[in-house]
Design a protein around this motif. Sequence first.
Motif, short mmCIF file in Angstrom:
data_model
loop_
_atom_site.label_atom_id
_atom_site.label_comp_id
_atom_site.label_asym_id
_atom_site.label_seq_id
_atom_site.Cartn_x
_atom_site.Cartn_y
_atom_site.Cartn_z
N ARG A 177 84.44 67.33 66.77
CA ARG A 177 84.42 68.77 66.44
C ARG A 177 84.50 69.00 64.94
N THR A 178 85.20 68.13 64.23
CA THR A 178 85.23 68.23 62.77
C THR A 178 83.85 67.99 62.19
N MET A 179 83.14 67.00 62.73
CA MET A 179 81.79 66.74 62.26
C MET A 179 80.86 67.90 62.61
N LEU A 180 81.11 68.53 63.77
CA LEU A 180 80.28 69.65 64.18
C LEU A 180 80.49 70.87 63.28
N GLU A 181 81.73 71.06 62.81
CA GLU A 181 82.02 72.19 61.93
C GLU A 181 81.24 72.11 60.62
N LYS A 182 80.97 70.89 60.18
CA LYS A 182 80.21 70.72 58.94
C LYS A 182 78.73 71.10 59.10
N MET A 183 78.28 71.19 60.36
CA MET A 183 76.87 71.46 60.62
C MET A 183 76.65 72.89 61.13
N GLN A 184 77.65 73.73 61.05
CA GLN A 184 77.52 75.08 61.59
C GLN A 184 76.45 75.89 60.88
N THR A 185 76.28 75.66 59.60
CA THR A 185 75.29 76.43 58.84
C THR A 185 73.85 75.96 59.12
N LYS A 186 73.70 74.75 59.68
CA LYS A 186 72.38 74.19 59.90
C LYS A 186 71.87 74.39 61.33
N MET A 187 72.75 74.82 62.24
CA MET A 187 72.37 74.92 63.66
C MET A 187 72.53 76.34 64.17
N GLN A 188 71.81 76.62 65.22
CA GLN A 188 71.92 77.91 65.88
C GLN A 188 73.18 77.94 66.74
N THR A 189 73.63 79.16 67.03
CA THR A 189 74.87 79.32 67.79
C THR A 189 74.77 78.72 69.18
N GLU A 190 73.62 78.88 69.81
CA GLU A 190 73.44 78.36 71.17
C GLU A 190 73.51 76.84 71.19
N ARG A 191 72.91 76.21 70.21
CA ARG A 191 72.95 74.75 70.15
C ARG A 191 74.35 74.25 69.84
N LEU A 192 75.07 74.95 68.99
CA LEU A 192 76.45 74.58 68.71
C LEU A 192 77.30 74.63 69.97
N ALA A 193 77.08 75.66 70.79
CA ALA A 193 77.83 75.78 72.04
C ALA A 193 77.51 74.62 72.98
N ASN A 194 76.24 74.21 73.04
CA ASN A 194 75.85 73.09 73.90
C ASN A 194 76.48 71.78 73.42
N ILE A 195 76.51 71.59 72.11
CA ILE A 195 77.11 70.37 71.58
C ILE A 195 78.62 70.37 71.83
#
Length: 353
Positions: A177-195
């Motif tokens: 989840r820490t790694m995912l937070e670094k990518m929030q600006t590069k991904m769409q909200t729907e994809r972030l939820a799936n990940i």
Amino acid sequence: MSERRDSSVKRRVSNKNEPKSESINISSDSTKSLAPVKSGGEETEVHLRNIKSTISQSIVDPLQVTKATATAIATISTPIVENPNDVPLAIYYLVNFQHVCIFTALLPLFTLFTCFVTAYVFQYDEVHETHCRVYNIVPSISAITGVSPQRYFWRFSIALHLGPRIPIAFIYKNYYRTMLEKMQTKMQTERLANINSMITMILILNCIEIASLGGVTYISNRENYPIHEKIFITFMICSLCHMLATIKLNGILHEDHTELSQTQRDSIKWKKILFAMSIISTVGLLIFFAKHRFYCHDLAFSWFAFFEYLIAIANMLFHFTVIWDFPCQHMLVVQATRTKVEEIFRSSSPKMD
């Protein structure tokens, strides 16, 4: 003269039969000594005032007064923490997380090797016994860990192994989840939820795998074969799904591979190799299990056991890659409030649960 003596005797007898009344006088000095304590506040003063009035106005047994006084002193002397945020910071335990992971991953591997050697040398006939009664040279894991005294050594080892596995599973969740937070600006909200859902699924699969490992360990095939078989199947499915989901997640989080260190590259590479090894071994295990179960071919059970060992070793080494994912982390037990800990580690720590 005789009448006077009789009257004096009667007075003495009457005085002896009369009940004695004792009173306890509490001086003003003794009550002054029980002054209210500042840390107690108004509740302590009221409590002390009630105890003073009860003791001074009652005619009771001295032992009861002593108990009441002791209770009052204990109540007054108890420290009251007015502000829990003032807890001093203190470190009680600090250990290298990599050392914990190495011990956790290699302990069952060492124990499995020890059980295999000792059972093969000293209990050869017992561990090779099957329902087909055909020739075999390699005993299964269930066979070598189901005889005595190897079963006790194996169960003790797995108990030590499972303890750290549970916090490691949650540490991985926070790590992803820490790694995912670094990518929030590069991904769409729907994809972030799936990940994020995939991260939760990995945690659940890991926990089920850990529980299944405990089940196949403590419920042997000799004690309850149907339950042992079902738990083993659950372990196999969750283990393979956990490996696949972990590799898939790492591929999503490191799409460009530009920010990966060499240790992270090695971790991902070996995860893929060990997953492929597990898939191939699972196919071989199923084939030779069918040959042994339905056709009782010679050495079929030995090939089944061989692939079972490969699956177990691949699973252990897959979890051993944690030393590359966390090369310089430490486990810390600290005395502090949650707010203070979050303030200290806000810049580098993952989201706490």
